[in-house]
Design a protein around this motif. Structure first.
Motif, PDB file in Angstrom:
ATOM      1  N   ALA A 334     -64.069   7.424 -11.120  1.00 26.65           N
ATOM      2  CA  ALA A 334     -64.316   8.814 -10.718  1.00 26.65           C
ATOM      3  C   ALA A 334     -62.988   9.565 -10.603  1.00 26.65           C
ATOM      4  O   ALA A 334     -62.864  10.724 -11.014  1.00 26.65           O
ATOM      5  CB  ALA A 334     -65.063   8.852  -9.390  1.00 26.65           C
ATOM      6  N   LEU A 335     -61.998   8.870 -10.067  1.00 30.33           N
ATOM      7  CA  LEU A 335     -60.679   9.490  -9.893  1.00 30.33           C
ATOM      8  C   LEU A 335     -60.059   9.830 -11.243  1.00 30.33           C
ATOM      9  O   LEU A 335     -59.594  10.951 -11.472  1.00 30.33           O
ATOM     10  CB  LEU A 335     -59.773   8.527  -9.113  1.00 30.33           C
ATOM     11  CG  LEU A 335     -58.357   8.980  -8.849  1.00 30.33           C
ATOM     12  CD1 LEU A 335     -58.345  10.175  -7.903  1.00 30.33           C
ATOM     13  CD2 LEU A 335     -57.537   7.847  -8.229  1.00 30.33           C
ATOM     14  N   GLU A 353     -68.141  21.811  -9.612  1.00 34.42           N
ATOM     15  CA  GLU A 353     -69.245  20.864  -9.490  1.00 34.42           C
ATOM     16  C   GLU A 353     -68.988  19.770  -8.434  1.00 34.42           C
ATOM     17  O   GLU A 353     -69.866  19.503  -7.600  1.00 34.42           O
ATOM     18  CB  GLU A 353     -69.538  20.252 -10.868  1.00 34.42           C
ATOM     19  CG  GLU A 353     -70.410  19.024 -10.894  1.00 34.42           C
ATOM     20  CD  GLU A 353     -71.860  19.279 -10.484  1.00 34.42           C
ATOM     21  OE1 GLU A 353     -72.300  20.452 -10.547  1.00 34.42           O
ATOM     22  OE2 GLU A 353     -72.538  18.319 -10.083  1.00 34.42           O
ATOM     23  N   PRO A 354     -67.806  19.105  -8.432  1.00 33.36           N
ATOM     24  CA  PRO A 354     -67.635  18.025  -7.448  1.00 33.36           C
ATOM     25  C   PRO A 354     -67.813  18.512  -6.005  1.00 33.36           C
ATOM     26  O   PRO A 354     -68.431  17.804  -5.188  1.00 33.36           O
ATOM     27  CB  PRO A 354     -66.194  17.545  -7.692  1.00 33.36           C
ATOM     28  CG  PRO A 354     -65.894  17.936  -9.095  1.00 33.36           C
ATOM     29  CD  PRO A 354     -66.658  19.203  -9.356  1.00 33.36           C
ATOM     30  N   ALA A 355     -67.336  19.710  -5.688  1.00 29.74           N
ATOM     31  CA  ALA A 355     -67.471  20.208  -4.314  1.00 29.74           C
ATOM     32  C   ALA A 355     -68.930  20.497  -3.994  1.00 29.74           C
ATOM     33  O   ALA A 355     -69.434  20.136  -2.922  1.00 29.74           O
ATOM     34  CB  ALA A 355     -66.626  21.469  -4.132  1.00 29.74           C
ATOM     35  N   VAL A 356     -69.620  21.140  -4.932  1.00 34.34           N
ATOM     36  CA  VAL A 356     -71.018  21.506  -4.690  1.00 34.34           C
ATOM     37  C   VAL A 356     -71.870  20.246  -4.563  1.00 34.34           C
ATOM     38  O   VAL A 356     -72.671  20.096  -3.626  1.00 34.34           O
ATOM     39  CB  VAL A 356     -71.544  22.418  -5.822  1.00 34.34           C
ATOM     40  CG1 VAL A 356     -73.009  22.744  -5.594  1.00 34.34           C
ATOM     41  CG2 VAL A 356     -70.706  23.686  -5.912  1.00 34.34           C
ATOM     42  N   ALA A 357     -71.653  19.320  -5.490  1.00 39.60           N
ATOM     43  CA  ALA A 357     -72.443  18.084  -5.462  1.00 39.60           C
ATOM     44  C   ALA A 357     -72.181  17.321  -4.165  1.00 39.60           C
ATOM     45  O   ALA A 357     -73.109  16.766  -3.561  1.00 39.60           O
ATOM     46  CB  ALA A 357     -72.091  17.213  -6.670  1.00 39.60           C
ATOM     47  N   CYS A 584     -63.132  15.298  -3.858  1.00 40.98           N
ATOM     48  CA  CYS A 584     -64.587  15.510  -3.860  1.00 40.98           C
ATOM     49  C   CYS A 584     -65.265  14.577  -4.862  1.00 40.98           C
ATOM     50  O   CYS A 584     -66.323  14.007  -4.575  1.00 40.98           O
ATOM     51  CB  CYS A 584     -64.918  16.965  -4.199  1.00 40.98           C
ATOM     52  SG  CYS A 584     -64.515  18.105  -2.871  1.00 40.98           S
ATOM     53  N   ALA A 585     -64.673  14.419  -6.039  1.00 40.71           N
ATOM     54  CA  ALA A 585     -65.282  13.562  -7.061  1.00 40.71           C
ATOM     55  C   ALA A 585     -65.339  12.116  -6.573  1.00 40.71           C
ATOM     56  O   ALA A 585     -66.350  11.424  -6.748  1.00 40.71           O
ATOM     57  CB  ALA A 585     -64.499  13.658  -8.369  1.00 40.71           C
ATOM     58  N   LEU A 591     -70.221   7.937  -1.927  1.00 39.75           N
ATOM     59  CA  LEU A 591     -71.537   8.061  -1.288  1.00 39.75           C
ATOM     60  C   LEU A 591     -72.615   7.382  -2.137  1.00 39.75           C
ATOM     61  O   LEU A 591     -73.520   6.731  -1.610  1.00 39.75           O
ATOM     62  CB  LEU A 591     -71.883   9.536  -1.057  1.00 39.75           C
ATOM     63  CG  LEU A 591     -70.949  10.292  -0.100  1.00 39.75           C
ATOM     64  CD1 LEU A 591     -71.456  11.708   0.140  1.00 39.75           C
ATOM     65  CD2 LEU A 591     -70.802   9.558   1.223  1.00 39.75           C
ATOM     66  N   GLU A 592     -72.495   7.510  -3.464  1.00 38.62           N
ATOM     67  CA  GLU A 592     -73.454   6.819  -4.340  1.00 38.62           C
ATOM     68  C   GLU A 592     -73.342   5.307  -4.150  1.00 38.62           C
ATOM     69  O   GLU A 592     -74.344   4.596  -4.076  1.00 38.62           O
ATOM     70  CB  GLU A 592     -73.194   7.174  -5.804  1.00 38.62           C
ATOM     71  CG  GLU A 592     -73.675   8.558  -6.183  1.00 38.62           C
ATOM     72  CD  GLU A 592     -73.041   9.059  -7.482  1.00 38.62           C
ATOM     73  OE1 GLU A 592     -72.522   8.230  -8.264  1.00 38.62           O
ATOM     74  OE2 GLU A 592     -73.065  10.288  -7.695  1.00 38.62           O
ATOM     75  N   LEU A 593     -72.101   4.835  -4.074  1.00 38.30           N
ATOM     76  CA  LEU A 593     -71.870   3.393  -3.925  1.00 38.30           C
ATOM     77  C   LEU A 593     -72.461   2.849  -2.638  1.00 38.30           C
ATOM     78  O   LEU A 593     -72.967   1.724  -2.605  1.00 38.30           O
ATOM     79  CB  LEU A 593     -70.366   3.120  -3.897  1.00 38.30           C
ATOM     80  CG  LEU A 593     -69.690   2.682  -5.169  1.00 38.30           C
ATOM     81  CD1 LEU A 593     -68.238   2.353  -4.868  1.00 38.30           C
ATOM     82  CD2 LEU A 593     -70.386   1.463  -5.748  1.00 38.30           C
TER      83      LEU A 593
END
Ligand SMILES: *Cc1c(COP(=O)(O)O)cnc(C)c1O
Length: 695
Positions: A334-335, A353-357, A584-585, A591-593
Motif C-alpha cells: 500500500a505504501l 481517495e485514500p483520505a475519503v476511504a 491514509c493509504a 484496517l482491512e488486514l
C-alpha cells in the motif's frame, strides 16, 4: 523457574552474502564459485549454502548433496585454503528441475521463508565459518510457495545481495528490475556481476553484439551511481574453457568485490549509538547523560534486528502501534503503490481517495453516532483537536463559561500543551510546566478494577466535581477502560456508563482518548464497546497505520459538528500534513488486514498466552499486581524498577521490552506466535526473579 532455564547462549550475528540472478541461467553458479575462490584467496573462511536446489538426481537427493558443489569444488581446486572450507550444502533438494514451489509440491513438501531461514541460521550457528555464501535459485521473484518468493527469503535473511546479471541483449531490463526489487525490500546491493551467457545475441541476429554489451555495462554504472549504489560492477569475460587458469582469472576479476562483501563497521551497532549520543535527543531522556540504546537495522514480523545482527522478539509493538508486526507485505505494498501515485498533497481545497476511504472505514468501525473525521498528524494533535472541538462546540451554543475540562487522575493524553493540561498533574511527566498550563479539574482515577464487581462509589468523586464545577466544564476527557502511560490501569466499564450520564446531565461533552486502546488491543475494536457507549468525540492514532507512519484522527458526532459549524462558523485547525496520502493509504490497508487476519481471535490468543505466561510473576517478591486484558499484560512492582538494568537484561535475552516506573508491561504484535509470547513472559519472570529490577 530457575535462572538457568532462562539463560541463552549469545548467538553469533549472521554474516554473509546472498547471491541471486537476474533470471535463470545467467551464470550465477559460476559467479558464486569464482567468488568462493576469491574469498578463500583472501583467507576468509566461508561456507557455501544453497537453500533450495531443484533438479537433483533422485539417488543424490537422498544424501542432500549440492549438485553445484561440483562446480564449487572445481573453482577452489588446488587452493590450500580449500582444505579448511566447510563442505558446501543444499538445505532442501528436489528432483524436478523447476521452480522451487513446484518441485517441492511434486514431492509433497512445502517451503517457507521462516523454515529456510531457521535452517540457515542453524547452519551458521553450528559452523565455524566467517561468512555464509548463499546462492539463490533462479531470479528474485521465483516462488517458494503461494505467497513467498526468493526475494522474501533474502529479506528474511537480511544479508547484502550480489546480483548476477546476464550480459545479453535485453538483459539490462531484468537487471534494472531486480535492482528496483532489492531496493524496495531494503536490501543492500553488495555488487553486480555481469556474466556472459552462451548466446548473447539470441533473437537479434546481425547486430554488433560487442558494442551493445559494452553499453550495457556503461548504462548500469550510470544507473547505479544515480541510485547511490557504491558497490562495484564486475564484468566477467567469456572463457573458452573453465580450467584452473580460467577459475583463477574469474576469481581475480571478482577480487574488488571481496572488500564489499565482508562486514564493515560503518553501520555497526556501537558506532551508530556513538554517533547518536553526539547529536540526538530521545524520548524523555537526557542529552547530557545519554540513554542506553540499541541500534536497529531491520524489522520483520514480530522481530527487531539490531545492527550487529542480534534479533529481538518484540514485546512492545512500538508503543501500541505495530499491531501487524513489522514490514507486513500488505502495508508495504500500500505504501509503495501510494508513493508511486502521490505521497502527499495539501488538504486545503483538495481531497483524495485514500483520505475519503479511510474516513468511511473508520466511521464504520467506530461506535455508532460518530459522523465526521478530522485527520491529525499525531496522537497529541488529535487530542488538541478534540479539546478545541469541545470548546468551539460550547462557544457555538453560547455556553461561553464552559472553558475547562474534567479528567481523572492517572491519565495520559500526549505532550503538547493542551494535552499536557489533562495528563495526571503529578505523575503525568509534565509537572514542570504546571505554571503555564490551563488549570483543569481533576477527579479520582476510576478505582474499580476491570475484573471485579462494579462499585458505584467509584463515581462519587466525579459526581462531586460536577456538582461543584458543572457549569464550567466543556467536556470530560479520559482513556476508556485502560489508562495507558499513566499506569496501565484497567478499570470497570460500568464507570464509563455512569460518567456518560453525569456528562449528559451537566451539559458537558464526553471525549474518549482511544489512541492507545483503539483497533482491538483491549479485545474490542474500540474500548468504548466494553461499555456499549458512543462518546461525543473519539481520538485514535498509534495503531491506525499499523505502526508504519504517523497519523491520528479525531471523530465527532453530527451534533458536535453542527454545534461547531452553526451560523457559518468553521473549525479552526489545519495541520500542514493533514490527511497525508501515504499514511491514509497504509491505514486503509491496515484496517482491512485487521479483519482479514482475524484480530479478535489473535488478541484472544494473546490474552490467553499472557495470562498463562505472566501468572508465575504473581508470587515474586516486589511484585504488587499482575493483570492482563486483551493484548496487554502488566506486571506492576511495588517500587520503581531499574529500567536501564532491565532493558539491558532483556536485550541480552533476545526480547524487546521497555519498562517504566513501576511497570513491566507487554503488548506484543497481534501476529506474535505463541512460543514468542511465552518467551516474552518467561524472560520477564526470569528478570524479576533474578532481581534485575532492584539492582
Ligand atoms: C500515545 C498517546 C497519546 C499521544 O500520542 P502521540 O502520537 O505520541 O502524540 C495520547 N493519548 C494516549 C492515550 C496515548 O497513549
Amino acid at each position: 523457574m530457575s535462572p538457568a532455564e532462562n539463560t541463552m547462549l549469545p548467538l553469533r550475528p549472521l554474516r554473509g552474502l546472498f547471491v541471486t540472478g537476474s533470471g535463470t541461467d545467467v551464470g550465477k553458479t559460476v559467479a558464486t564459485a569464482a567468488l568462493l575462490r576469491a574469498l578463500l584467496l583472501a583467507n576468509v573462511r566461508v561456507q557455501a549454502i544453497k537453500p533450495v536446489q531443484t533438479g537433483v538426481a533422485p539417488a543424490e537427493a537422498r544424501t542432500a548433496p549440492l549438485a553445484d558443489a561440483r562446480v564449487y569444488a572445481e573453482a577452489v581446486a588446488g587452493l590450500p585454503q580449500a582444505a579448511s572450507m566447510q563442505p558446501p550444502t543444499a538445505l532442501r533438494c528436489f528432483t524436478l528441475p523447476a521452480s522451487p514451489h513446484l518441485a517441492a509440491a511434486r514431492e509433497g513438501a512445502h517451503l517457507t521463508c521462516a523454515g529456510l531461514r531457521n535452517d540457515i541460521e542453524a547452519r551458521w550457528q553450528s559452523g565455524a565459518a566467517d561468512m555464509l555464501l548463499l546462492e539463490g535459485a533462479g531470479g528474485l521473484r521465483v516462488p517458494l510457495n503461494k505467497r513467498e518468493d526468493m526475494l522474501d527469503l533474502m529479506a528474511a535473511v537480511g544479508l547484502p545481495v550480489l546480483l548476477v546479471g546476464g550480459n545479453y541483449l535485453g538483459g539490462l531490463n531484468h537487471i534494472l528490475l531486480s535492482l528496483d526489487a532489492l531496493r524496495h525490500n531494503g536490501l543492500q546491493v553488495a555488487g553486480i556481476v555481469l556474466a556472459p551467457p552462451v548466446d548473447p545475441a539470441a533473437g537479434c541476429p546481425g547486430v554488433d553484439v560487442q558494442a551493445m554489451l559494452a553499453d550495457n555495462a556503461a548504462m548500469l554504472r550510470e544507473r547505479m551511481q544515480q541510485q547511490g549504489i557504491t558497490a562495484p560492477l564486475v564484468e566477467l569475460p567469456r572463457l573458452a574453457r573453465l580450467d584452473a587458469a580460467g577459475w583463477q582469472t574469474l576469481a581475480e576479476r571478482l577480487t574488488p568485490l571481496v572488500g564489499h562483501v565482508l562486514p564493515k563497521c560503518g553501520d555497526c551497532e556501537a558506532e551508530i549509538v556513538r554517533r547518536d549520543h553526539q547529536v540526538i535527543w530521545h524520548p524523555y531522556a537526557s542529552a547530557m547523560q545519554p540513554p542506553l540504546l540499541s541500534a536497529v537495522a531491520r524489522t520483520r514480523g514480530n522481530r527487531i534486528v539490531l545492527a550487529d545482527g542480534r534479533e529481538l522478539v518484540d514485546g512492545m509493538s512500538s508503543w501500541w502501534a505495530a499491531v501487524h508486526g513489522y514490514n507486513h507485505p500488505r502495508l508495504m505494498e500500500a505504501l509503495h503503490a501510494q508513493a508511486g501515485r502521490m505521497p502527499h498533497v495539501m488538504f486545503g481545497g483538495l481531497t483524495h481517495e485514500p483520505a475519503v476511504a479511510l474516513a468511511e472505514k473508520l466511521l464504520q468501525l467506530m461506535p455508532d453516532g460518530l459522523e465526521r473525521v478530522f485527520f491529525a498528524d499525531s496522537g497529541s494533535v488529535a487530542v488538541e483537536v478534540a479539546l478545541k472541538m469541545a470548546l468551539q462546540y460550547q462557544q457555538g451554543r453560547g455556553e461561553t463559561r464552559r472553558t475547562r475540562f474534567l479528567t481523572p487522575r492517572g491519565g495520559y493524553h500526549g505532550d503538547t500543551f493542551g494535552a499536557m493540561s489533562v495528563c495526571d498533574p503529578v505523575t503525568g511527566m509534565h509537572s514542570l510546566f504546571t505554571a503555564m498550563l490551563p488549570r483543569q479539574i481533576f477527579m479520582e482515577r476510576p478505582g474499580c478494577r476491570f475484573d471485579q464487581p462494579f462499585d458505584p462509589a467509584s463515581l462519587d468523586d466525579a459526581r462531586r466535581n460536577f456538582a461543584e464545577h458543572g457549569a464550567e466544564i466543556a467536556a470530560v476527557i479520559l482513556e476508556p477502560v485502560v489508562q495507558g502511560a499513566g499506569g496501565m490501569w484497567f478499570y470497570h466499564p460500568q464507570y464509563l456508563r455512569g460518567l456518560a450520564q453525569l456528562c449528559r446531565d451537566a451539559g458537558a461533552l464526553l471525549i474518549f482518548d482511544e489512541i492507545a486502546t483503539g483497533f482491538g488491543r483491549t479485545g474490542k475494536m474500540f474500548a468504548a464497546e466494553w461499555a456499549g457507549l458512543s462518546p461525543d468525540i473519539l481520538c485514535c492514532g498509534k495503531a491506525l497505520t499499523g505502526g508504519v507512519l504517523t497519523l491520528a484522527a479525531t471523530a465527532c458526532s453530527g451534533e458536535v459538528a453542527q454545534g461547531i459549524c452553526g451560523g457559518g462558523n468553521v473549525f479552526m485547525h489545519g495541520p500542514t500534513f493533514m490527511a497525508n496520502a501515504l499514511a491514509c493509504a497504509v491505514a486503509c490497508a491496515s484496517l482491512e488486514l485487521l479483519e482479514e487476519e482475524g484480530w479478535r481471535q489473535r488478541v484472544a490468543l494473546l490474552e490467553e498466552g499472557l495470562s498463562k505466561g505472566l501468572a508465575r510473576c504473581a508470587g515474586l517478591t516486589g511484585v504488587a499486581d499482575v493483570r492482563v486484558l486483551g493484548g496487554i499484560g502488566v506486571v506492576e512492582t511495588r517500587e520503581p524498577v531499574n529500567a536501564q538494568a532491565l532493558q539491558r537484561y532483556f536485550v541480552e535475552h533476545g526480547v524487546w521490552i521497555r519498562p517504566f516506573n513501576r511497570l513491566v508491561y507487554l503488548m506484543p504484535p497481534y501476529i506474535s506466535p505463541a512460543e514468542d509470547v511465552e518467551r516474552l513472559c518467561s524472560v520477564t519472570a526470569g528478570a524479576l526473579s533474578a532481581g534485575v529490577h532492584v539492582q
